[in-house]
Write a protein that holds these residues in place. Sequence first.
Motif, PDB file in Angstrom:
ATOM      1  N   GLY A 136       0.728  -1.235  -0.045  1.00 21.58           N
ATOM      2  CA  GLY A 136      -0.048  -0.098  -0.085  1.00 21.58           C
ATOM      3  C   GLY A 136       0.682   1.311   0.156  1.00 21.58           C
ATOM      4  N   LYS A 137       2.433   1.369   0.198  1.00 25.84           N
ATOM      5  CA  LYS A 137       3.066   2.101   0.134  1.00 25.84           C
ATOM      6  C   LYS A 137       3.701   2.289  -1.036  1.00 25.84           C
ATOM      7  N   ARG A 138       4.111   3.520  -1.486  1.00 19.04           N
ATOM      8  CA  ARG A 138       4.972   4.050  -2.546  1.00 19.04           C
ATOM      9  C   ARG A 138       6.643   3.504  -2.478  1.00 19.04           C
ATOM     10  N   VAL A 139       7.126   2.710  -3.271  1.00 21.59           N
ATOM     11  CA  VAL A 139       8.365   2.047  -3.149  1.00 21.59           C
ATOM     12  C   VAL A 139       9.175   2.151  -4.153  1.00 21.59           C
ATOM     13  N   SER A 140      10.429   2.044  -4.144  1.00 21.59           N
ATOM     14  CA  SER A 140      11.496   2.219  -4.975  1.00 21.59           C
ATOM     15  C   SER A 140      12.490   0.930  -4.802  1.00 21.59           C
ATOM     16  N   VAL A 141      12.434  -0.163  -6.132  1.00 21.76           N
ATOM     17  CA  VAL A 141      13.207  -1.152  -5.756  1.00 21.76           C
ATOM     18  C   VAL A 141      13.835  -1.385  -7.033  1.00 21.76           C
TER      19      VAL A 141
ATOM     20  N   VAL B 247       3.451   1.957  -6.478  1.00 18.24           N
ATOM     21  CA  VAL B 247       2.669   1.397  -5.157  1.00 18.24           C
ATOM     22  C   VAL B 247       3.015  -0.038  -4.871  1.00 18.24           C
ATOM     23  N   LEU B 248       3.287  -0.600  -4.104  1.00 15.34           N
ATOM     24  CA  LEU B 248       3.521  -2.132  -3.795  1.00 15.34           C
ATOM     25  C   LEU B 248       2.120  -2.501  -3.310  1.00 15.34           C
ATOM     26  N   THR B 249       1.564  -3.371  -4.344  1.00 24.78           N
ATOM     27  CA  THR B 249       0.199  -3.832  -4.159  1.00 24.78           C
ATOM     28  C   THR B 249       0.089  -4.982  -3.498  1.00 24.78           C
ATOM     29  N   SER B 250       1.129  -5.758  -3.520  1.00 24.19           N
ATOM     30  CA  SER B 250       0.911  -7.152  -3.216  1.00 24.19           C
ATOM     31  C   SER B 250       2.423  -7.761  -2.933  1.00 24.19           C
TER      32      SER B 250
ATOM     33  N   LEU C 275       6.475  -9.858  -5.700  1.00 20.68           N
ATOM     34  CA  LEU C 275       6.210  -8.520  -5.459  1.00 20.68           C
ATOM     35  C   LEU C 275       5.272  -7.824  -6.764  1.00 20.68           C
ATOM     36  N   SER C 276       4.255  -7.293  -6.252  1.00 17.57           N
ATOM     37  CA  SER C 276       3.538  -6.576  -7.754  1.00 17.57           C
ATOM     38  C   SER C 276       3.569  -5.272  -7.073  1.00 17.57           C
ATOM     39  N   ILE C 277       4.053  -4.227  -8.391  1.00 18.39           N
ATOM     40  CA  ILE C 277       4.277  -2.830  -8.059  1.00 18.39           C
ATOM     41  C   ILE C 277       3.680  -2.195  -9.270  1.00 18.39           C
ATOM     42  N   THR C 278       2.565  -1.308  -8.866  1.00 21.35           N
ATOM     43  CA  THR C 278       1.928  -0.690  -9.890  1.00 21.35           C
ATOM     44  C   THR C 278       2.458   0.727  -9.991  1.00 21.35           C
ATOM     45  N   SER C 279       2.707   1.027 -11.364  1.00 20.91           N
ATOM     46  CA  SER C 279       3.716   2.342 -11.609  1.00 20.91           C
ATOM     47  C   SER C 279       2.519   3.453 -11.788  1.00 20.91           C
ATOM     48  N   ARG C 280       2.912   4.691 -11.836  1.00 16.62           N
ATOM     49  CA  ARG C 280       1.998   6.000 -12.036  1.00 16.62           C
ATOM     50  C   ARG C 280       1.226   5.723 -13.495  1.00 16.62           C
TER      51      ARG C 280
ATOM     52  N   VAL D 214       3.785  -4.582 -12.285  1.00 16.76           N
ATOM     53  CA  VAL D 214       5.229  -5.168 -12.529  1.00 16.76           C
ATOM     54  C   VAL D 214       5.198  -6.233 -11.478  1.00 16.76           C
ATOM     55  N   ARG D 215       5.541  -7.430 -12.021  1.00 17.69           N
ATOM     56  CA  ARG D 215       5.744  -8.419 -10.971  1.00 17.69           C
ATOM     57  C   ARG D 215       7.173  -8.821 -10.990  1.00 17.69           C
ATOM     58  N   ILE D 216       7.734  -8.875  -9.766  1.00 19.52           N
ATOM     59  CA  ILE D 216       9.003  -9.045  -9.312  1.00 19.52           C
ATOM     60  C   ILE D 216       9.402 -10.114  -8.242  1.00 19.52           C
ATOM     61  N   ALA D 217      10.312 -11.180  -8.675  1.00 25.79           N
ATOM     62  CA  ALA D 217      10.580 -11.947  -7.697  1.00 25.79           C
ATOM     63  C   ALA D 217      11.411 -11.615  -6.854  1.00 25.79           C
ATOM     64  N   GLU D 218      10.960 -12.051  -5.522  1.00 24.32           N
ATOM     65  CA  GLU D 218      11.769 -11.692  -4.155  1.00 24.32           C
ATOM     66  C   GLU D 218      13.109 -11.815  -4.412  1.00 24.32           C
ATOM     67  N   SER D 219      13.616 -13.031  -4.974  1.00 28.37           N
ATOM     68  CA  SER D 219      15.098 -13.479  -5.235  1.00 28.37           C
ATOM     69  C   SER D 219      15.939 -12.687  -5.794  1.00 28.37           C
TER      70      SER D 219
END
Length: 339
Positions: free
Chosen positions: A19-24, A43-46, A52-57, A62-67
């Motif tokens: 739910g927060k805005r993140v940079s990875v 925004v980190l949506t899940s 991880l699923s991050i929604t851009s502006r 974008v789906r990102i593997a934690e590894s």
Amino acid sequence: MEFTIGGRLEVRMTADDVGKRVSVRQTVEGGGARAKFTDTVGVLTSWDNGVLSITSRSGESVRIAESSLVAGKVVPATPARRRGPRASFEELTRVSARAWQPAESEALGDWRLRASSGFTRRANSVLPLGDPGVPLDEALRRVRAWYEERGLPAYVQTGTGAEGAQERLCAQLEGYGWRREVSAEMRVAALAPLGDMAAEVSRVRLARSADDGWLSRYQRVGTPGHPPGAHVLKVLGSGPSVWFASVPGDGADEAPAAIGRCVVDGRWAGFMAVEVAPDRRRQGLATTVTAALARRALDEGAAAAWLQVETDNEPARALYDGMGFTLHHRYHHFRSASA
């Protein structure tokens, strides 16, 4: 973009930051000194099952593997603009469609056929953005057949006051005998003034899912003893970043006095299902719910707001006039003459 602490890269966020805005930063190729990286802000949506699923502006997910994470952190939301947003018909239509996704869908060229066992026209109609890939009469024949297979009337959702292609499609549908049944307005506003509205937002409870209390107030499914079907919950839970708001009733066992739903999608925050108990109206509860959801959306980096209201709902239109929402375009649901 800087992730270092004393020269080291670190992941300084967890699943609690959803739910927060993140940079990875993540690795995309190679390893060691030859590793290549890419950066994502949104925004980190899940964060589930190692993904991880991050929604851009822009609304892209974008789906990102934690590894693959090299670094990550929570970042402040960008300052919200206070002037009214600009957007194309297509942008707003796609954003609103992502906020109310059907239980079942199928492509017909660039068109999207949507069905949800009859729960709302928006989730049980064709979204005709682009070319269906076949002549219009053939496309409409296939549309009717698809909905007949599901025991549903065939609807096409299209707009006016928007783009020429949509205006032409309205005329073509009428020429084929389709009837316009329901019309609504798409309205937009700057988000920051909504969050600034005077309201007792401390009364509002925010949650990621619709509980039994919220559903009992929601007029489309709030029938005691009849829980909503899975198709309803799927539609309500759909969207990049979904929030449900409720103001508790006077008694512990009472339905909420007011509810609302918001979907954050990039720069946009969409407001839906804002409802108030009949005996609690004219007490500012709709404003309270909207303000609380707007503040949550601002925290996630959104800057613009949208909502849809049927053209014959005069009380709601007056409320949204007062909040600063202005008309962007109208949309309509055309029903097949044979349905």
